[in-house]
Write a protein that holds these residues in place. Sequence first.
Motif, PDB file in Angstrom:
ATOM      1  N   LEU A 244      28.362 -12.827 -39.881  1.00 36.87           N
ATOM      2  CA  LEU A 244      29.726 -13.159 -40.837  1.00 36.87           C
ATOM      3  C   LEU A 244      28.573 -13.294 -42.165  1.00 36.87           C
ATOM      4  CD1 LEU A 244      32.129 -15.351 -39.328  1.00 36.87           C
ATOM      5  CD2 LEU A 244      32.371 -12.923 -40.648  1.00 36.87           C
ATOM      6  N   VAL A 245      27.604 -14.381 -42.384  1.00 33.97           N
ATOM      7  CA  VAL A 245      26.322 -14.493 -43.392  1.00 33.97           C
ATOM      8  C   VAL A 245      25.227 -13.890 -43.875  1.00 33.97           C
ATOM      9  CG1 VAL A 245      24.247 -16.003 -43.079  1.00 33.97           C
ATOM     10  CG2 VAL A 245      26.449 -16.784 -42.050  1.00 33.97           C
ATOM     11  N   SER A 246      25.190 -12.502 -42.704  1.00 33.29           N
ATOM     12  CA  SER A 246      24.316 -11.673 -43.140  1.00 33.29           C
ATOM     13  C   SER A 246      24.751 -10.142 -43.967  1.00 33.29           C
ATOM     14  CB  SER A 246      22.982 -11.179 -41.818  1.00 33.29           C
ATOM     15  OG  SER A 246      23.696 -10.364 -40.820  1.00 33.29           O
ATOM     16  N   GLY A 247      26.313 -10.539 -43.579  1.00 32.96           N
ATOM     17  CA  GLY A 247      26.513  -9.152 -44.324  1.00 32.96           C
ATOM     18  C   GLY A 247      26.392  -7.864 -43.307  1.00 32.96           C
ATOM     19  N   GLU A 248      25.588  -8.100 -42.027  1.00 34.79           N
ATOM     20  CA  GLU A 248      24.579  -7.158 -41.695  1.00 34.79           C
ATOM     21  C   GLU A 248      25.982  -5.652 -41.158  1.00 34.79           C
ATOM     22  OE1 GLU A 248      23.632  -5.717 -37.020  1.00 34.79           O
ATOM     23  OE2 GLU A 248      24.301  -8.010 -37.385  1.00 34.79           O
ATOM     24  N   VAL A 249      26.179  -4.700 -41.703  1.00 33.40           N
ATOM     25  CA  VAL A 249      26.456  -3.567 -41.684  1.00 33.40           C
ATOM     26  C   VAL A 249      26.342  -3.439 -40.003  1.00 33.40           C
ATOM     27  CG1 VAL A 249      27.022  -1.019 -42.071  1.00 33.40           C
ATOM     28  CG2 VAL A 249      26.450  -2.952 -44.217  1.00 33.40           C
ATOM     29  N   ILE A 250      27.636  -3.119 -39.830  1.00 33.55           N
ATOM     30  CA  ILE A 250      27.724  -2.494 -38.367  1.00 33.55           C
ATOM     31  C   ILE A 250      28.011  -1.148 -38.347  1.00 33.55           C
ATOM     32  CG2 ILE A 250      27.429  -4.415 -37.043  1.00 33.55           C
ATOM     33  CD1 ILE A 250      30.403  -5.292 -36.473  1.00 33.55           C
ATOM     34  N   CYS A 251      29.006  -0.555 -37.019  1.00 36.38           N
ATOM     35  CA  CYS A 251      29.543   0.725 -36.701  1.00 36.38           C
ATOM     36  C   CYS A 251      30.301   1.167 -37.957  1.00 36.38           C
ATOM     37  CB  CYS A 251      30.755   0.899 -35.599  1.00 36.38           C
ATOM     38  SG  CYS A 251      31.909  -0.563 -35.659  1.00 36.38           S
ATOM     39  N   ASN A 252      29.887   2.700 -38.707  1.00 37.08           N
ATOM     40  CA  ASN A 252      30.274   3.131 -39.212  1.00 37.08           C
ATOM     41  C   ASN A 252      30.476   2.539 -41.015  1.00 37.08           C
ATOM     42  OD1 ASN A 252      30.258   5.511 -38.270  1.00 37.08           O
ATOM     43  ND2 ASN A 252      32.115   5.373 -36.981  1.00 37.08           N
ATOM     44  N   GLY A 253      29.569   1.679 -41.361  1.00 36.81           N
ATOM     45  CA  GLY A 253      29.859   0.512 -42.614  1.00 36.81           C
ATOM     46  C   GLY A 253      30.101  -0.172 -42.737  1.00 36.81           C
ATOM     47  N   ASN A 254      31.031  -0.349 -41.446  1.00 38.45           N
ATOM     48  CA  ASN A 254      31.881  -1.708 -41.293  1.00 38.45           C
ATOM     49  C   ASN A 254      31.412  -2.693 -41.006  1.00 38.45           C
ATOM     50  OD1 ASN A 254      34.301  -1.229 -41.123  1.00 38.45           O
ATOM     51  ND2 ASN A 254      33.965   0.228 -38.668  1.00 38.45           N
ATOM     52  N   ARG A 255      31.564  -3.872 -42.108  1.00 39.44           N
ATOM     53  CA  ARG A 255      31.382  -5.391 -41.444  1.00 39.44           C
ATOM     54  C   ARG A 255      31.845  -6.504 -41.051  1.00 39.44           C
ATOM     55  NH1 ARG A 255      28.852  -3.580 -45.961  1.00 39.44           N
ATOM     56  NH2 ARG A 255      26.928  -4.058 -46.440  1.00 39.44           N
ATOM     57  N   GLU A 256      31.815  -7.492 -40.244  1.00 43.26           N
ATOM     58  CA  GLU A 256      32.801  -8.524 -39.724  1.00 43.26           C
ATOM     59  C   GLU A 256      33.497  -9.266 -41.015  1.00 43.26           C
ATOM     60  OE1 GLU A 256      32.259 -10.139 -36.048  1.00 43.26           O
ATOM     61  OE2 GLU A 256      30.808  -8.442 -35.197  1.00 43.26           O
ATOM     62  N   SER A 257      34.177  -9.674 -41.254  1.00 46.98           N
ATOM     63  CA  SER A 257      35.040 -10.670 -42.234  1.00 46.98           C
ATOM     64  C   SER A 257      35.287 -11.858 -41.842  1.00 46.98           C
ATOM     65  CB  SER A 257      35.458 -10.291 -43.215  1.00 46.98           C
ATOM     66  OG  SER A 257      36.735 -10.328 -42.882  1.00 46.98           O
ATOM     67  N   LEU A 258      34.971 -12.986 -42.804  1.00 46.20           N
ATOM     68  CA  LEU A 258      36.154 -14.040 -42.168  1.00 46.20           C
ATOM     69  C   LEU A 258      37.076 -14.354 -41.883  1.00 46.20           C
ATOM     70  CD1 LEU A 258      35.631 -16.895 -41.314  1.00 46.20           C
ATOM     71  CD2 LEU A 258      36.791 -17.951 -43.708  1.00 46.20           C
ATOM     72  N   ARG A 259      37.772 -12.792 -42.535  1.00 42.33           N
ATOM     73  CA  ARG A 259      39.409 -12.855 -42.480  1.00 42.33           C
ATOM     74  C   ARG A 259      39.452 -11.926 -40.916  1.00 42.33           C
ATOM     75  NH1 ARG A 259      43.141  -8.852 -46.965  1.00 42.33           N
ATOM     76  NH2 ARG A 259      45.101  -9.479 -45.316  1.00 42.33           N
ATOM     77  N   SER A 260      38.592 -11.240 -40.434  1.00 38.51           N
ATOM     78  CA  SER A 260      38.834  -9.973 -39.411  1.00 38.51           C
ATOM     79  C   SER A 260      38.373 -11.368 -37.911  1.00 38.51           C
ATOM     80  CB  SER A 260      37.990  -8.727 -39.060  1.00 38.51           C
ATOM     81  OG  SER A 260      36.688  -9.091 -39.075  1.00 38.51           O
ATOM     82  N   VAL A 261      37.733 -12.292 -38.292  1.00 42.16           N
ATOM     83  CA  VAL A 261      37.115 -13.094 -37.602  1.00 42.16           C
ATOM     84  C   VAL A 261      38.373 -13.822 -36.610  1.00 42.16           C
ATOM     85  CG1 VAL A 261      36.025 -14.838 -36.622  1.00 42.16           C
ATOM     86  CG2 VAL A 261      34.498 -13.377 -37.378  1.00 42.16           C
ATOM     87  N   LEU A 262      39.353 -14.348 -38.249  1.00 41.43           N
ATOM     88  CA  LEU A 262      40.509 -15.816 -37.797  1.00 41.43           C
ATOM     89  C   LEU A 262      41.795 -15.123 -37.886  1.00 41.43           C
ATOM     90  CD1 LEU A 262      39.591 -18.009 -40.736  1.00 41.43           C
ATOM     91  CD2 LEU A 262      38.711 -18.028 -38.200  1.00 41.43           C
TER      92      LEU A 262
END
Length: 179
Positions: free
Chosen positions: A107-125
């Motif tokens: 969340l802090v780094s904005g790391e790109v994971i599978c196929n360009g996706n990123r985790e977001s606060l919205r997805s985590v909550l």
Amino acid sequence: MNAPSRILVYGVYGAGKSTLAARLAERLGLPWYPVDDLLWQPGWVEVPVAVQRSRIEEICRRDRWIIDGAYHGWRDVPLTRADLVVGLDYPRWRSFWRLLRRTAGRLVSGEVICNGNRESLRSVLSRDSILVWHVTAFGRARRRMRAWRSDPSGPPVLLFRSPAALDRWLVDLPTGSDS
């Protein structure tokens, strides 16, 4: 012991499946196919299960592979071809803490994971949060690994209860050049 050439790494979300798969691929010289890259399209759109199954079947027909997960709709495919299942059977607190730490870092780094996706606060909550998935899937994953280990008709299953036990096994594992 000859080094295995078809390995399924299994465990609950956050246990360290991908990290272990990468380590095994490097040590054994095997190709690693990250499952998340096969299951998710950009925008966190899930690939249809029939397509997932087809992709996994294509990989598992090969003589050499490592995959880092086995999910509904195609879990049977790697199990019928694997030389070895490595199960990360860590306590809930350890895998949840690893998942929480990893998720917060992403969340802090904005790391790109599978196929360009990123985790977001919205997805985590959200209700579909990977943290929620961990809580709801933990017991099932643990029971599944233990059932696999008890099934004489399946591949050998090694269950590791701690990272230290896993590290001890890795030290003694033949390298790809030893087999």
